[in-house]
Design a protein around this motif. Structure first.
Motif, mmCIF file in Angstrom:
data_model
loop_
_atom_site.group_PDB
_atom_site.id
_atom_site.type_symbol
_atom_site.label_atom_id
_atom_site.label_comp_id
_atom_site.label_asym_id
_atom_site.label_seq_id
_atom_site.Cartn_x
_atom_site.Cartn_y
_atom_site.Cartn_z
ATOM 1 N N TYR A 30 49.854 -4.019 14.141
ATOM 2 C CA TYR A 30 48.767 -4.038 13.147
ATOM 3 C C TYR A 30 49.277 -3.702 11.747
ATOM 4 N N ARG A 31 48.669 -4.343 10.755
ATOM 5 C CA ARG A 31 48.865 -4.016 9.347
ATOM 6 C C ARG A 31 47.488 -3.824 8.722
ATOM 7 N N LEU A 32 47.301 -2.724 8.004
ATOM 8 C CA LEU A 32 46.032 -2.419 7.347
ATOM 9 C C LEU A 32 45.985 -3.071 5.977
ATOM 10 N N GLY A 33 44.945 -3.850 5.718
ATOM 11 C CA GLY A 33 44.776 -4.492 4.419
ATOM 12 C C GLY A 33 43.693 -3.808 3.602
ATOM 13 N N LEU A 34 44.029 -3.403 2.382
ATOM 14 C CA LEU A 34 43.094 -2.756 1.472
ATOM 15 C C LEU A 34 43.058 -3.524 0.152
ATOM 16 N N GLY A 35 41.946 -3.389 -0.552
ATOM 17 C CA GLY A 35 41.837 -3.997 -1.867
ATOM 18 C C GLY A 35 40.782 -3.294 -2.680
ATOM 19 N N PRO A 36 40.794 -3.463 -4.006
ATOM 20 C CA PRO A 36 39.847 -2.748 -4.861
ATOM 21 C C PRO A 36 38.382 -3.138 -4.661
ATOM 22 N N SER A 37 38.117 -4.237 -3.945
ATOM 23 C CA SER A 37 36.753 -4.701 -3.680
ATOM 24 C C SER A 37 36.118 -5.275 -4.950
ATOM 25 N N SER A 38 34.794 -5.326 -4.992
ATOM 26 C CA SER A 38 34.082 -5.948 -6.111
ATOM 27 C C SER A 38 32.772 -5.212 -6.369
ATOM 28 N N PRO A 39 32.188 -5.379 -7.567
ATOM 29 C CA PRO A 39 30.901 -4.730 -7.843
ATOM 30 C C PRO A 39 29.799 -5.172 -6.884
ATOM 31 N N ALA A 40 29.768 -6.466 -6.534
ATOM 32 C CA ALA A 40 28.684 -6.959 -5.672
ATOM 33 C C ALA A 40 28.696 -6.269 -4.317
ATOM 34 N N ILE A 41 29.855 -6.228 -3.662
ATOM 35 C CA ILE A 41 29.932 -5.604 -2.343
ATOM 36 C C ILE A 41 29.723 -4.101 -2.446
ATOM 37 N N THR A 42 30.318 -3.493 -3.448
ATOM 38 C CA THR A 42 30.229 -2.041 -3.595
ATOM 39 C C THR A 42 28.806 -1.585 -3.883
ATOM 40 N N GLU A 43 28.153 -2.246 -4.820
ATOM 41 C CA GLU A 43 26.851 -1.787 -5.290
ATOM 42 C C GLU A 43 25.692 -2.366 -4.483
ATOM 43 N N ARG A 44 25.786 -3.642 -4.128
ATOM 44 C CA ARG A 44 24.649 -4.289 -3.481
ATOM 45 C C ARG A 44 24.695 -4.224 -1.960
ATOM 46 N N TRP A 45 25.849 -3.838 -1.409
ATOM 47 C CA TRP A 45 25.959 -3.692 0.043
ATOM 48 C C TRP A 45 26.144 -2.231 0.438
ATOM 49 N N HIS A 46 27.137 -1.577 -0.179
ATOM 50 C CA HIS A 46 27.418 -0.187 0.179
ATOM 51 C C HIS A 46 26.577 0.811 -0.613
ATOM 52 N N GLY A 47 25.929 0.350 -1.697
ATOM 53 C CA GLY A 47 25.051 1.230 -2.450
ATOM 54 C C GLY A 47 25.767 2.284 -3.257
ATOM 55 N N LEU A 48 26.998 1.990 -3.677
ATOM 56 C CA LEU A 48 27.785 2.943 -4.447
ATOM 57 C C LEU A 48 28.122 2.360 -5.813
ATOM 58 N N GLU A 49 28.519 3.216 -6.728
ATOM 59 C CA GLU A 49 28.919 2.771 -8.049
ATOM 60 C C GLU A 49 30.349 2.232 -8.006
ATOM 61 N N PHE A 50 30.565 1.090 -8.625
ATOM 62 C CA PHE A 50 31.903 0.492 -8.674
ATOM 63 C C PHE A 50 32.700 1.184 -9.775
ATOM 64 N N ASP A 51 33.157 2.378 -9.450
ATOM 65 C CA ASP A 51 33.776 3.239 -10.439
ATOM 66 C C ASP A 51 35.280 3.344 -10.198
ATOM 67 N N ARG A 52 36.079 3.075 -11.235
ATOM 68 C CA ARG A 52 37.539 3.223 -11.190
ATOM 69 C C ARG A 52 38.148 2.655 -9.910
ATOM 70 N N PRO A 53 38.011 1.366 -9.685
ATOM 71 C CA PRO A 53 38.470 0.774 -8.419
ATOM 72 C C PRO A 53 39.964 0.946 -8.157
ATOM 73 N N LEU A 54 40.800 0.826 -9.193
ATOM 74 C CA LEU A 54 42.238 0.965 -8.957
ATOM 75 C C LEU A 54 42.598 2.403 -8.608
ATOM 76 N N ARG A 55 41.991 3.366 -9.312
ATOM 77 C CA ARG A 55 42.261 4.764 -9.000
ATOM 78 C C ARG A 55 41.790 5.101 -7.590
ATOM 79 N N ARG A 56 40.626 4.598 -7.228
ATOM 80 C CA ARG A 56 40.101 4.871 -5.891
ATOM 81 C C ARG A 56 41.007 4.254 -4.821
ATOM 82 N N THR A 57 41.484 3.047 -5.080
ATOM 83 C CA THR A 57 42.369 2.401 -4.105
ATOM 84 C C THR A 57 43.656 3.194 -3.947
#
Length: 335
Positions: free
Chosen positions: A91-118
Motif C-alpha cells: 500500500y501507498r497512502l495518497g494525500l493532497g491539499p484538497s479543494s474548497p468545494a470538498i472541504t467546505e461543502r462536504w466536510h463542513g470545514l474552512e479551507f484554511d492554509r491547505p499546504l500547511r495543513r497537508t
C-alpha cells in the motif's frame, strides 16, 4: 518500457465494492503494477481497496488522494497502517491539499492554509510511523498524544502527494515519498519536476528517492473519431469545471487563451463549445486518444521523460466496458 503502469479507476463506475476487487484481479492478470482510486463525495475508499488487496497477490494498492480535512492525521495513520497490513506491504497512502468545494461543502470545514495543513498532516502520520504516537505541536495541530496500540510499525506505507503548483510540488519533494500530478504536458511536467527536485534537495534526498507517477487519461480504440471525441470532452470538462486548479495549471503551461475560451463556455454550461475550444495540439499534449498503436506510442514517449517512474492510466468519461478493456489491453502490451 522501463516505467511501471498504474491503473486509476473511478469508484462511481462500480455497483458494489466487490466489483472494484474484480477489476483489481483483472488488472493484475493484465500486468498492471498498481491499482489506485480517488475519493471525493462517493464511497469511502477503504472497503473497496481492502477487498482489492485481499484478492490480489502482487498488485500495488494506492489512493489518489484523500483530503487532510476529511480525516484527522491520527486516523489517516491508522487507515494507512491497516491498509498496509491488508495489502501485505503493497500500500501507498495518497494525500493532497484538497479543494474548497470538498472541504467546505462536504466536510463542513474552512479551507484554511491547505499546504500547511497537508505538511502537518504528513508530519503527524510520520510521528505515528516512527514513534507509535501522534504527539505533535504545530500551527494547526496540537496533539498531546496516545500510544498506537499495535506498537511502532515495521514497514509503514510510503506517502504520495498529489499537487500541481510549484510550492505544493516542492512540499511533495521535501515531505513525501512520491508525487502523482495530473494534466501536465511533457514540457510542463519537466518544469515542475525541477520544483520537486528542489524540495527533495531540502530534505537531503535525490529525485530518484521519490516515485513519480503522473496521471494521464485517455482511451484506445479503432474508431478514432469516437475515442478522440470522448477524450476531448473529458479534458475540456476538467479544464472548465476545475478551472482554479487544472485550468490555471494548464494556462501556466502555455495555453491561457484555450483555457479562457473553455471557461467561458463552462460558464454557460455549453459542453459542446467547451470541447470545440480544445485544439488537437493540446488534446494530444494532455491525453492519449487514438488507435491502440498510437496510444502505446504516446505512453512510451511520456514514460521516457527523465524522472518518471510510473504512468498512471485513467479512463475518460463515457467509456463502455469494451472500450475500457481495449484500453487496458493496449497499454499493458507495453509491459
Amino acid at each position: 518500457m522501463n516505467a511501471e503502469l498504474d491503473l486509476l479507476i473511478r469508484l462511481n463506475d462500480y455497483e458494489r465494492p466487490q466489483d472494484v476487487a474484480e477489476r483489481a484481479v483483472e488488472a493484475e492478470k493484465l500486468g498492471f503494477d498498481r491499482l489506485t482510486v480517488g475519493e471525493t463525495t462517493g464511497w469511502n475508499i477503504v472497503p473497496p481497496l481492502t477487498l482489492a488487496a485481499d484478492r490480489t497477490d502482487d498488485l500495488g494498492i494506492s489512493n489518489d488522494v484523500v483530503s487532510p480535512y476529511g480525516r484527522s492525521p491520527a486516523l489517516l495513520a491508522q487507515t494507512a497502517l491497516t491498509m498496509q497490513a491488508a495489502a501485505d506491504g503493497r500500500y501507498r497512502l495518497g494525500l493532497g491539499p484538497s479543494s474548497p468545494a470538498i472541504t467546505e461543502r462536504w466536510h463542513g470545514l474552512e479551507f484554511d492554509r491547505p499546504l500547511r495543513r497537508t505538511r502537518e498532516t504528513i508530519e503527524v502520520v510520520r510521528a505515528v510511523y516512527e514513534n507509535g504516537n501522534p504527539a505533535y505541536e504545530g500551527e494547526i495541530y496540537d496533539i498531546p498524544g496516545l500510544d498506537y496500540e499495535r506498537g511502532t510499525p515495521e514497514n509503514p506505507p510510503p506517502i504520495d502527494l498529489g499537487t500541481l503548483g510549484p510550492k505544493a510540488t516542492e512540499m511533495a519533494g521535501r515531505f513525501g515519498d512520491g508525487w502523482a500530478p495530473q494534466l501536465f504536458t511533457a514540457d510542463g511536467l519537466r518544469d515542475r519536476l525541477e520544483d520537486l527536485e528542489r524540495g527533495a534537495d531540502l530534505a537531503g534526498k535525490d529525485l530518484s528517492d521519490l516515485r513519480v507517477a503522473p496521471i494521464v487519461r485517455g482511451i484506445a480504440g479503432e474508431d478514432r473519431e469516437t475515442v478522440r471525441r470522448k477524450a476531448r470532452s473529458t479534458i475540456a470538462f476538467m479544464l472548465g469545471a476545475y478551472g482554479p486548479y487544472y485550468g490555471n495549471s494548464v494556462a501556466e503551461q502555455g495555453y491561457p487563451d484555450v483555457v479562457e475560451e473553455v471557461r467561458e463556455a463552462w460558464n454557460d454550461r455549453d459542453t459542446d463549445a467547451m470541447a470545440a475550444a480544445l485544439p488537437d495540439e493540446l488534446l494530444d499534449e494532455l491525453a492519449f486518444a487514438g488507435t491502440p498503436e498510437e496510444v502505446r506510442e504516446w505512453i512510451e514517449e511520456y514514460a521516457a521523460i527523465d524522472g518518471v517512474d510510473a504512468v498512471r492510466i485513467g479512463f475518460v468519461n463515457g467509456m463502455t466496458e469494451d472500450e475500457k478493456r481495449t484500453t487496458m489491453e493496449a497499454v499493458t502490451d507495453l509491459v
